[in-house]
Design a protein around this motif. Structure first.
Motif, PDB file in Angstrom:
ATOM      1  N   ILE A 186      -1.472  -4.357   1.773  1.00 15.34           N
ATOM      2  CA  ILE A 186      -1.286  -5.161   0.566  1.00 15.34           C
ATOM      3  C   ILE A 186       0.163  -5.038   0.096  1.00 15.34           C
ATOM      4  O   ILE A 186       0.671  -3.937  -0.128  1.00 15.34           O
ATOM      5  CB  ILE A 186      -2.252  -4.723  -0.538  1.00 15.34           C
ATOM      6  N   GLU A 212      -0.398  -7.392  -5.663  1.00 21.36           N
ATOM      7  CA  GLU A 212      -1.709  -7.570  -6.268  1.00 21.36           C
ATOM      8  C   GLU A 212      -1.576  -7.587  -7.778  1.00 21.36           C
ATOM      9  O   GLU A 212      -0.816  -6.797  -8.355  1.00 21.36           O
ATOM     10  CB  GLU A 212      -2.673  -6.462  -5.842  1.00 21.36           C
ATOM     11  N   SER A 265      -4.363 -11.188  -4.588  1.00 18.30           N
ATOM     12  CA  SER A 265      -3.782 -10.135  -3.763  1.00 18.30           C
ATOM     13  C   SER A 265      -3.199 -10.788  -2.520  1.00 18.30           C
ATOM     14  O   SER A 265      -3.671 -11.846  -2.075  1.00 18.30           O
ATOM     15  CB  SER A 265      -4.823  -9.080  -3.363  1.00 18.30           C
TER      16      SER A 265
END
Length: 311
Positions: free
Chosen positions: A124, A127, A132
């Protein structure tokens, strides 16, 4: 939420197609848009859309080949000249920070807004409460990433008939229940939000891949996406050339889409050798494996419908 393509050609621009850049326009209530890659003349193409450079919030770069990055310096400078003050974040492979610092330093370009540059590691990269963004490495000749944008689920609709049966009149309590809060009535009854709301509405998923051969990372990023944007540089008769140069054929893009359970496949990044009729043939090749496939058309909005299982 919708996609715009300001360039769909590979390598260099031709008369009717520019080099790669893709825009994800977020919800109207949010107003900003994100961009994936920024080939030469991207800012010129944006002038032919309703999108304003000052509303660009994030730029996700897949890799550092020129047809994906040569438009960045002009875009950054024009965003400043047009009075933007909101921050801009750029994400990309190793070397993206050095590249931008060199451009800005040598040309003595001064920006009127904060610019941050993040070099990717898999996982990731961004986010917040609404979205996200995950990235993973692909299989190209140089370090290259794809990106998966996931919209967070929304609360289900209030079941008004149930509230009416409980004797709860419209008003502030409806808003509290809609936001997920339980409420206590004057008579002491507790109304739980979960009991008077329908099922949560799944968020939309968009996968935008950079240049790549077929690979596991492409499938992971694309899993059950509502829309997958995938390169289709060559037709199936040039599969050897695609392998040599780190690209995919239209059929290979369709195989990835089928394996990942994608709803809609949009093909882009076409070799300059292909005209409109040739691209139509590439689409037909892909549709034999993934029927819901189209070739991306520049400066045309592609609306992204809400998830398939929304009631």
């Amino acid at each position: 939420m919708e996609l715009w393509f300001t360039g769909t050609n590979a390598g260099m621009p031709i008369a009717d197609r520019n080099v790669t850049s893709i825009v994800l326009r977020l919800a109207e209530t949010r107003g900003e848009f994100w961009m994936f890659d920024c080939g030469e003349a991207t800012q010129h193409r944006l002038l032919r859309t309703p999108l304003r450079i000052t509303r660009l919030e994030k730029l996700f770069v897949t890799h550092l080949h020129g047809d994906h990055v040569f438009g960045i310096p002009g875009l950054l400078s024009s965003r400043s000249s047009l009075g933007a003050t909101a921050p801009l974040q750029i994400y990309g492979p190793s070397g993206i920070r050095e590249l931008i610092d060199s451009w800005m330093g040598i040309t003595e370009t001064h920006l009127g807004y904060p610019l941050s540059v993040c070099e990717n590691t898999e996982g990731i990269v961004f986010e917040d409460g609404d979205y996200s963004v995950r990235c993973a490495k692909l299989d190209h000749r140089i370090e290259c990433y794809g990106y998966r944008v996931e919209e967070k689920p929304r609360a289900g609709a209030l079941l008004v008939d149930r509230l009416e049966r409980a004797g709860i009149p419209p008003g502030p309590l409806y808003g509290q229940l809609k936001s997920g809060l339980d409420v206590e009535l004057k008579d002491g009854r507790i109304i739980r939000s979960a009991d008077v709301r329908g099922p949560a509405i799944p968020g939309r998923i968009v996968a935008v891949l950079g240049d790549t051969r077929p690979c596991a990372g492409a499938v992971r990023l694309s899993e059950r996406a509502d829309v997958l944007v995938h390169e289709a540089t060559f037709g199936g008769n040039l599969a050897d050339k695609a392998e040599l140069y780190g690209h995919s054929t239209a059929e290979q893009a369709a195989l990835t889409a089928r394996e990942a359970g994608v709803s809609r496949l949009l093909l882009t990044h076409f070799s300059s050798r292909y005209g409109a009729e040739d691209i139509a043939e590439l689409v037909q090749e892909a549709r034999t494996l993934h029927p819901n496939t189209d070739a991306a058309v520049e400066l045309t909005p592609y609306a992204i419908a809400r998830a398939r299982n929304e009631s």
